[in-house]
Write a protein that holds these residues in place. Structure first.
Motif, PDB file in Angstrom:
ATOM      1  N   GLU A  60       0.828  -1.214   0.000  1.00 15.54           N
ATOM      2  CA  GLU A  60       0.000   0.000   0.000  1.00 15.54           C
ATOM      3  C   GLU A  60       0.862   1.264   0.000  1.00 15.54           C
ATOM      4  O   GLU A  60       0.573   2.236  -0.693  1.00 15.54           O
ATOM      5  N   ARG A  61       1.939   1.238   0.757  1.00 18.25           N
ATOM      6  CA  ARG A  61       2.839   2.391   0.837  1.00 18.25           C
ATOM      7  C   ARG A  61       3.615   2.581  -0.479  1.00 18.25           C
ATOM      8  O   ARG A  61       3.739   3.686  -0.984  1.00 18.25           O
ATOM      9  N   MET A  62       4.117   1.470  -1.042  1.00 16.11           N
ATOM     10  CA  MET A  62       5.001   1.565  -2.201  1.00 16.11           C
ATOM     11  C   MET A  62       4.283   1.915  -3.499  1.00 16.11           C
ATOM     12  O   MET A  62       4.838   2.639  -4.331  1.00 16.11           O
ATOM     13  N   TRP A  63       3.088   1.395  -3.715  1.00 21.51           N
ATOM     14  CA  TRP A  63       2.447   1.641  -5.007  1.00 21.51           C
ATOM     15  C   TRP A  63       2.098   3.110  -5.194  1.00 21.51           C
ATOM     16  O   TRP A  63       1.955   3.584  -6.316  1.00 21.51           O
ATOM     17  N   LYS A  64       2.010   3.847  -4.084  1.00 21.80           N
ATOM     18  CA  LYS A  64       1.668   5.269  -4.171  1.00 21.80           C
ATOM     19  C   LYS A  64       2.885   6.149  -4.444  1.00 21.80           C
ATOM     20  O   LYS A  64       2.731   7.313  -4.811  1.00 21.80           O
ATOM     21  N   LYS A  65       4.083   5.597  -4.277  1.00 21.72           N
ATOM     22  CA  LYS A  65       5.297   6.393  -4.495  1.00 21.72           C
ATOM     23  C   LYS A  65       5.453   6.743  -5.972  1.00 21.72           C
ATOM     24  O   LYS A  65       5.062   5.990  -6.851  1.00 21.72           O
ATOM     25  N   GLU A  66       6.077   7.865  -6.201  1.00 19.17           N
ATOM     26  CA  GLU A  66       6.368   8.327  -7.558  1.00 19.17           C
ATOM     27  C   GLU A  66       7.416   7.420  -8.194  1.00 19.17           C
ATOM     28  O   GLU A  66       8.382   7.027  -7.535  1.00 19.17           O
ATOM     29  N   LEU A  67       7.231   7.084  -9.453  1.00 15.22           N
ATOM     30  CA  LEU A  67       8.225   6.295 -10.181  1.00 15.22           C
ATOM     31  C   LEU A  67       9.428   7.163 -10.521  1.00 15.22           C
ATOM     32  O   LEU A  67       9.260   8.338 -10.865  1.00 15.22           O
ATOM     33  N   PRO A  68      10.639   6.594 -10.488  1.00 14.88           N
ATOM     34  CA  PRO A  68      11.802   7.346 -10.979  1.00 14.88           C
ATOM     35  C   PRO A  68      11.593   7.684 -12.461  1.00 14.88           C
ATOM     36  O   PRO A  68      10.952   6.926 -13.192  1.00 14.88           O
ATOM     37  N   PRO A  69      12.139   8.806 -12.928  1.00 20.71           N
ATOM     38  CA  PRO A  69      11.882   9.259 -14.313  1.00 20.71           C
ATOM     39  C   PRO A  69      12.174   8.204 -15.386  1.00 20.71           C
ATOM     40  O   PRO A  69      11.379   8.026 -16.306  1.00 20.71           O
ATOM     41  N   GLU A  70      13.317   7.486 -15.278  1.00 24.54           N
ATOM     42  CA  GLU A  70      13.645   6.493 -16.318  1.00 24.54           C
ATOM     43  C   GLU A  70      12.659   5.323 -16.291  1.00 24.54           C
ATOM     44  O   GLU A  70      12.269   4.806 -17.338  1.00 24.54           O
ATOM     45  N   GLU A  71      12.225   4.926 -15.100  1.00 23.56           N
ATOM     46  CA  GLU A  71      11.255   3.834 -15.001  1.00 23.56           C
ATOM     47  C   GLU A  71       9.878   4.303 -15.456  1.00 23.56           C
ATOM     48  O   GLU A  71       9.139   3.562 -16.090  1.00 23.56           O
ATOM     49  N   ARG A  72       9.558   5.541 -15.156  1.00 24.18           N
ATOM     50  CA  ARG A  72       8.269   6.113 -15.563  1.00 24.18           C
ATOM     51  C   ARG A  72       8.126   6.085 -17.086  1.00 24.18           C
ATOM     52  O   ARG A  72       7.071   5.705 -17.608  1.00 24.18           O
ATOM     53  N   ALA A  73       9.178   6.468 -17.798  1.00 27.86           N
ATOM     54  CA  ALA A  73       9.134   6.470 -19.266  1.00 27.86           C
ATOM     55  C   ALA A  73       8.937   5.045 -19.792  1.00 27.86           C
ATOM     56  O   ALA A  73       8.155   4.819 -20.718  1.00 27.86           O
ATOM     57  N   GLU A  74       9.642   4.088 -19.187  1.00 23.54           N
ATOM     58  CA  GLU A  74       9.517   2.690 -19.611  1.00 23.54           C
ATOM     59  C   GLU A  74       8.108   2.154 -19.325  1.00 23.54           C
ATOM     60  O   GLU A  74       7.515   1.460 -20.148  1.00 23.54           O
ATOM     61  N   VAL A  75       7.564   2.519 -18.165  1.00 22.73           N
ATOM     62  CA  VAL A  75       6.212   2.089 -17.797  1.00 22.73           C
ATOM     63  C   VAL A  75       5.188   2.687 -18.753  1.00 22.73           C
ATOM     64  O   VAL A  75       4.276   1.989 -19.216  1.00 22.73           O
ATOM     65  N   GLN A  76       5.328   3.968 -19.076  1.00 19.38           N
ATOM     66  CA  GLN A  76       4.380   4.605 -19.988  1.00 19.38           C
ATOM     67  C   GLN A  76       4.392   3.931 -21.358  1.00 19.38           C
ATOM     68  O   GLN A  76       3.347   3.764 -21.981  1.00 19.38           O
ATOM     69  N   LYS A  77       5.560   3.519 -21.811  1.00 21.50           N
ATOM     70  CA  LYS A  77       5.668   2.825 -23.107  1.00 21.50           C
ATOM     71  C   LYS A  77       4.899   1.507 -23.063  1.00 21.50           C
ATOM     72  O   LYS A  77       4.126   1.197 -23.976  1.00 21.50           O
ATOM     73  N   VAL A  78       5.094   0.733 -21.995  1.00 20.01           N
ATOM     74  CA  VAL A  78       4.393  -0.552 -21.873  1.00 20.01           C
ATOM     75  C   VAL A  78       2.894  -0.319 -21.737  1.00 20.01           C
ATOM     76  O   VAL A  78       2.087  -1.024 -22.352  1.00 20.01           O
ATOM     77  N   LEU A  79       2.505   0.682 -20.942  1.00 19.47           N
ATOM     78  CA  LEU A  79       1.080   0.960 -20.754  1.00 19.47           C
ATOM     79  C   LEU A  79       0.404   1.355 -22.062  1.00 19.47           C
ATOM     80  O   LEU A  79      -0.737   0.959 -22.321  1.00 19.47           O
ATOM     81  N   ARG A  80       1.105   2.127 -22.895  1.00 19.47           N
ATOM     82  CA  ARG A  80       0.539   2.486 -24.204  1.00 19.47           C
ATOM     83  C   ARG A  80       0.269   1.224 -25.022  1.00 19.47           C
ATOM     84  O   ARG A  80      -0.755   1.117 -25.688  1.00 19.47           O
ATOM     85  N   GLN A  81       1.194   0.257 -24.959  1.00 25.04           N
ATOM     86  CA  GLN A  81       1.002  -1.003 -25.678  1.00 25.04           C
ATOM     87  C   GLN A  81      -0.199  -1.775 -25.128  1.00 25.04           C
ATOM     88  O   GLN A  81      -0.845  -2.516 -25.854  1.00 25.04           O
ATOM     89  N   MET A  82      -0.469  -1.579 -23.830  1.00 25.93           N
ATOM     90  CA  MET A  82      -1.593  -2.266 -23.187  1.00 25.93           C
ATOM     91  C   MET A  82      -2.893  -1.472 -23.299  1.00 25.93           C
ATOM     92  O   MET A  82      -3.942  -1.936 -22.867  1.00 25.93           O
ATOM     93  N   GLY A  83      -2.813  -0.256 -23.843  1.00 23.75           N
ATOM     94  CA  GLY A  83      -3.991   0.597 -23.972  1.00 23.75           C
ATOM     95  C   GLY A  83      -4.383   1.254 -22.656  1.00 23.75           C
ATOM     96  O   GLY A  83      -5.559   1.498 -22.406  1.00 23.75           O
ATOM     97  N   MET A  84      -3.407   1.540 -21.805  1.00 22.63           N
ATOM     98  CA  MET A  84      -3.660   2.149 -20.497  1.00 22.63           C
ATOM     99  C   MET A  84      -2.790   3.382 -20.317  1.00 22.63           C
ATOM    100  O   MET A  84      -1.893   3.643 -21.114  1.00 22.63           O
ATOM    101  N   SER A  85      -3.073   4.094 -19.233  1.00 21.17           N
ATOM    102  CA  SER A  85      -2.230   5.232 -18.842  1.00 21.17           C
ATOM    103  C   SER A  85      -1.961   5.138 -17.344  1.00 21.17           C
ATOM    104  O   SER A  85      -2.500   4.273 -16.659  1.00 21.17           O
ATOM    105  N   LEU A  86      -1.130   6.051 -16.844  1.00 21.50           N
ATOM    106  CA  LEU A  86      -0.757   6.042 -15.431  1.00 21.50           C
ATOM    107  C   LEU A  86      -1.924   6.349 -14.495  1.00 21.50           C
ATOM    108  O   LEU A  86      -1.828   6.127 -13.298  1.00 21.50           O
TER     109      LEU A  86
END
Length: 175
Positions: A60-86
């Protein structure tokens, strides 16, 4: 795993011998054995409860933390492929799930943690966990070369590949 099962069998055997010794030392009176077993069960139950709640609080504590910038970019790329956003609820559930599986609390998932997490999810849904070989195959497909752990973006890829494979009838879904 096999080694974990062997340790568990050994501990249970030791536990049984201990209760047998209590029985013999009590002159054949079963009441001390019952009391000792009840105390053991209480301690074991309490420890399990504390561990489970600690894991859920960590997730519960960790999922709310901000992603580091490099991981955030990688996550956004995968989410776009999945049809989702942050901001999607499904993304938030997957992030919480990642940290729920992270039993050693090091911000990544080992093969063992993924196996356990997938098995827990299957049992929760009253299903049968997928074969270990199938989980290992998908794990090996998404992990980075030279690593034996999955980051959160790798975990999203695992979910995406599993879902995609099941949709294309190549393999049953892991989740």
């Amino acid at each position: 795993s096999r080694s974990e099962n062997a340790v568990l069998v050994g501990l249970q055997l030791f536990n049984g011998i201990g209760f047998g010794l209590i029985y013999l030392l009590a002159g054949g009176d079963i009441v001390p054995c019952i009391v000792a077993h009840a105390a053991y069960d209480f301690v074991d139950f309490f420890k399990t409860w504390v561990d489970a709640n600690g894991q859920l609080e960590y997730a519960e504590r960790m999922w709310k933390k901000e992603l580091p910038p490099e991981e955030r970019a990688e996550v956004q790329k995968v989410l776009r492929q999945m049809g989702m956003s942050l901001v999607d609820n499904q993304y938030k559930r997957l992030r919480r799930l990642f940290y729920t599986f992270d039993f050693d609390k090091n911000n990544s998932l080992s093969r063992s943690e993924v196996r356990k997490g997938i098995a827990y999810m299957a049992v929760e849904r009253a299903g049968t966990p997928p074969p270990t070989k199938q989980v290992d195959y998908v794990f090996d497909q998404v992990k980075k070369p030279g690593s034996d752990r999955l980051s959160f973006p790798d975990f999203l890829n695992l979910i995406m590949q599993s879902s995609g494979a099941s949709m294309q009838k190549k393999a049953p879904s892991l989740v």
